[in-house]
Design a protein around this motif. Structure first.
Motif, PDB file in Angstrom:
ATOM      1  N   ALA A  61     -37.820   0.106 -10.663  1.00  0.00           N
ATOM      2  CA  ALA A  61     -38.906  -0.794 -11.373  1.00  0.00           C
ATOM      3  C   ALA A  61     -40.221  -0.858 -10.513  1.00  0.00           C
ATOM      4  CB  ALA A  61     -38.447  -2.239 -11.158  1.00  0.00           C
ATOM      5  N   ASP A  82     -42.089   2.173 -12.065  1.00  0.00           N
ATOM      6  CA  ASP A  82     -42.552   1.957 -13.286  1.00  0.00           C
ATOM      7  C   ASP A  82     -44.015   1.059 -13.180  1.00  0.00           C
ATOM      8  OD1 ASP A  82     -40.728   3.424 -14.681  1.00  0.00           O
ATOM      9  OD2 ASP A  82     -39.373   1.595 -14.932  1.00  0.00           O
ATOM     10  N   ALA A 141     -43.575   9.125 -12.329  1.00  0.00           N
ATOM     11  CA  ALA A 141     -42.479   8.615 -13.423  1.00  0.00           C
ATOM     12  C   ALA A 141     -41.763   9.366 -14.278  1.00  0.00           C
ATOM     13  CB  ALA A 141     -42.881   7.206 -13.796  1.00  0.00           C
ATOM     14  N   ARG A 142     -42.657  10.106 -15.091  1.00  0.00           N
ATOM     15  CA  ARG A 142     -42.227  11.125 -16.184  1.00  0.00           C
ATOM     16  C   ARG A 142     -41.279  12.111 -15.665  1.00  0.00           C
ATOM     17  NH1 ARG A 142     -47.624  11.011 -17.753  1.00  0.00           N
ATOM     18  NH2 ARG A 142     -47.785  13.309 -16.966  1.00  0.00           N
ATOM     19  N   ARG A 185     -37.881  10.702 -14.347  1.00  0.00           N
ATOM     20  CA  ARG A 185     -37.006  10.310 -15.212  1.00  0.00           C
ATOM     21  C   ARG A 185     -36.164  11.780 -15.805  1.00  0.00           C
ATOM     22  NH1 ARG A 185     -40.762   6.499 -17.126  1.00  0.00           N
ATOM     23  NH2 ARG A 185     -41.927   8.015 -18.504  1.00  0.00           N
ATOM     24  N   ASP A 218     -37.373   7.019 -20.898  1.00  0.00           N
ATOM     25  CA  ASP A 218     -36.916   5.881 -19.982  1.00  0.00           C
ATOM     26  C   ASP A 218     -35.711   6.521 -19.198  1.00  0.00           C
ATOM     27  OD1 ASP A 218     -36.541   3.417 -18.699  1.00  0.00           O
ATOM     28  OD2 ASP A 218     -36.304   2.368 -20.749  1.00  0.00           O
ATOM     29  N   TRP A 219     -35.318   5.870 -18.091  1.00  0.00           N
ATOM     30  CA  TRP A 219     -34.581   6.136 -17.014  1.00  0.00           C
ATOM     31  C   TRP A 219     -32.962   6.241 -17.770  1.00  0.00           C
ATOM     32  CZ3 TRP A 219     -36.850   7.473 -12.835  1.00  0.00           C
ATOM     33  CH2 TRP A 219     -37.887   6.882 -12.386  1.00  0.00           C
TER      34      TRP A 219
END
Length: 553
Positions: A41, A44, A69-70, A73, A181-182
């Protein structure tokens, strides 16, 4: 230190550092109310607030927060699908700092798995110990550590993989599938996130288990300390201008709490740019060059680093005017160093502190204001932390008396991996952590005397090396110093000093002894002095006294 209005703005209801008392693993602890529930989090949040801001710069490569972040994941999807990693599993890494290492760290925690940071300088036998203790499902390596992993006995039973292979698979997954998303994983705040090995001053290194709560707390704890230091600095203090991205070097290794928590908590929480120095030992010239090229706003290190940068013959040819803060931990700043900092970098905010792996770096905090009146201390209890000095029976001692330092708070670790006896030795029922360090509290601030193992007992007198080291580095011709006890037939131990002279300076043992004798009692004056070109340091900036203890007496 702050006005009521500023304090309310920072820590009042709805403020970024609002605090409350909550039970943490059965003991009350002060926590930050406005906190992320876990590490994924945190990333994110950074990707949402500052998607295009540089996050990690490694040579010519720049990774933004959204890009990280991309990719993280995608790394998580590959770890789960190709390597079978799930919640509670350990994923070990032995590698130099790199974007790939950091992304693997994020991905592991997002799966509810535990990143095990293996020291990249360990021998195959030491790597075997770390692997055998933690039982990872896969061990990733890069560079020389990967070569040593293949020499381990564990290579016959544990999957050893190249970190580059993970990066290639994740890159392909990100390009083709672009995970939105994760992977699904239920993560609680007090779930383990990482295993960091202690320095192992007694016996073999132990695996300190840090939780998601611990690591998130690190960023907020540091952020509040930085905000207080900046606001307390007043109009004359250097500030990072609004709209300018904060930037610093990521010099500490990701297998160490000060590297991992800065990269996974502090930086994303506050949108900081992290610059990776090139591989190899720390260099003052490289640090100055990267400060100039990347407009770094913060220096972090130990006092020796700052001495070396400030006294570099080409210091004035590099732009350092944008550096707003200089931060350290554990080692005290000699008055001569503080004077040099003010002379060369007027208005810079200097901070110091004290903590360890088992407290996720949290403990005490010292800003420039307190440093003026208590320069030899490591500060008062940091926000959310409690500090006590206790005797051998565990009773809290009054101010001024030397005893063992104990710390409590939300930063205190979960315990040592698969070592309940060692955990019981250092954590009591109230989750107070026994540091193994000696100290005393005076005027509400903590003065470190020495680690228990470093204390010298000379003819029945207790001598704390740090006091002598502090005196030595005040000498204008001494660049660095360390003090140990060596065996003596009559006295039990004698004081030995290792001294590194500044460039172009020459001293003899008599001059060194005379300098110490000018401020300290005769029994503290080094009986033996050895001159060195440099002292042995660990990757995290600590003098390796065990190596010095092997020197001829």
């Amino acid at each position: 230190m702050l006005s009521a209005d500023l304090r309310a703005l920072l820590t009042g209801p709805g403020g970024p550092f609002e605090r409350a008392l909550e039970p943490v693993l059965g003991a009350p602890a002060e926590v930050f109310v406005q906190r992320a529930p876990h590490l994924p989090a945190v990333l994110d949040g950074a990707a949402g607030r500052t998607p295009d801001a540089p996050y990690l710069v490694a040579g010519e490569r720049t990774l933004t927060y959204a890009g990280a972040a991309r990719l993280a994941r995608a790394y998580a999807a590959v770890l789960a699908g190709e390597y079978g990693v799930g919640k509670g599993d350990r994923v070990a890494v032995a590698a130099p700092n790199s974007p790939e290492y950091l992304l693997a760290f994020w991905a592991t925690t997002a799966l509810g798995a535990i990143l095990t940071g293996l020291n990249g300088w360990w021998t195959p036998a030491e790597l075997d110990h770390g692997i055998e203790l933690t039982g990872p499902v896969v061990v990733f390596g890069a560079g020389r550590p990967l070569q040593r992993l293949h020499e381990c006995g564990a290579a016959a039973t544990i999957r050893i993989a190249d970190l580059a292979d993970l990066a290639d698979l994740a890159g392909a997954a990100e390009r083709l599938d672009s995970p939105a998303d994760w992977p699904a994983a239920v993560i609680e705040e007090d779930d383990p996130a990482a295993i960091m090995f202690t320095s192992g001053t007694t016996g073999r290194p132990k695996g300190a288990v840090l939780s998601h709560r611990n690591m998130v707390h690190f960023g907020l704890f540091g952020g509040l300390g930085g905000a207080v230091a900046a606001l307390a600095g007043g109009a004359d203090g250097r500030q990072v201008p609004p709209g300018v991205q904060r930037a610093t070097l990521l010099s500490n290794p990701l297998f160490h709490v000060s590297g991992a928590c800065v990269a996974l908590s502090t930086a994303p929480l506050f949108g900081t740019k992290l610059v990776l120095p090139p591989p190899g030992r720390w260099s003052e010239e490289t640090a100055l060059r990267l400060t100039h090229e990347h407009r770094l706003t913060q220096w972090s290190g130990v006092p020796t680093h700052f001495w070396r940068m400030l006294t570099h013959p080409d210091f004035d040819s590099y732009e350092t005017g944008q550096v707003a803060t200089i931060g350290s931990g554990g080692s005290t700043f000699a008055p001569e160093l503080l004077r040099l900092i003010e002379e060369k970098m007027p208005g810079v905010q200097v901070t110091n502190g004290y903590g360890m792996t088992e407290t996720t770096g949290a403990g005490t905090f010292l800003n420039a204001q307190k440093m003026d009146t208590h320069p030899a201390s490591v500060g008062a209890a940091a926000p959310t932390m409690k500090v006590q000095v206790r005797d051998a029976a565990g009773t809290a001692l009054p101010e001024g008396e030397v005893g063992e330092v104990h710390l409590a708070g939300a930063g205190v670790f979960l315990g040592y991996w698969r070592d309940p006896a060692a955990t019981r030795d250092v954590l009591d029922d109230g989750r107070w952590y026994r540091t193994g360090d000696y100290g005393r509290i005076v005027d509400g601030v903590l003065y470190l005397e020495s680690r228990m193992r470093d204390m010298i007992i000379r003819g029945g007198e207790n001598i704390y090396p740090i006091e002598i080291e502090y005196r030595l580095v005040e000498h204008p011709d001494i660049d660095d110093a360390a003090v140990i006890g060596v065996p003596d037939t009559v006295l039990g131990q004698e004081v030995k000093a290792f001294v590194v002279c500044r460039r172009g300076a020459e001293l003899d043992a008599g001059q060194v002894r005379d300098w110490v004798a000018g401020a300290l009692a005769a029994f503290k004056v080094p009986a033996r002095v050895e001159f060195r070109d440099a002292l042995p340091y660990s990757q995290t900036g600590k003098v390796l006294k065990r190596e010095l203890e092997g020197s001829p007496a």
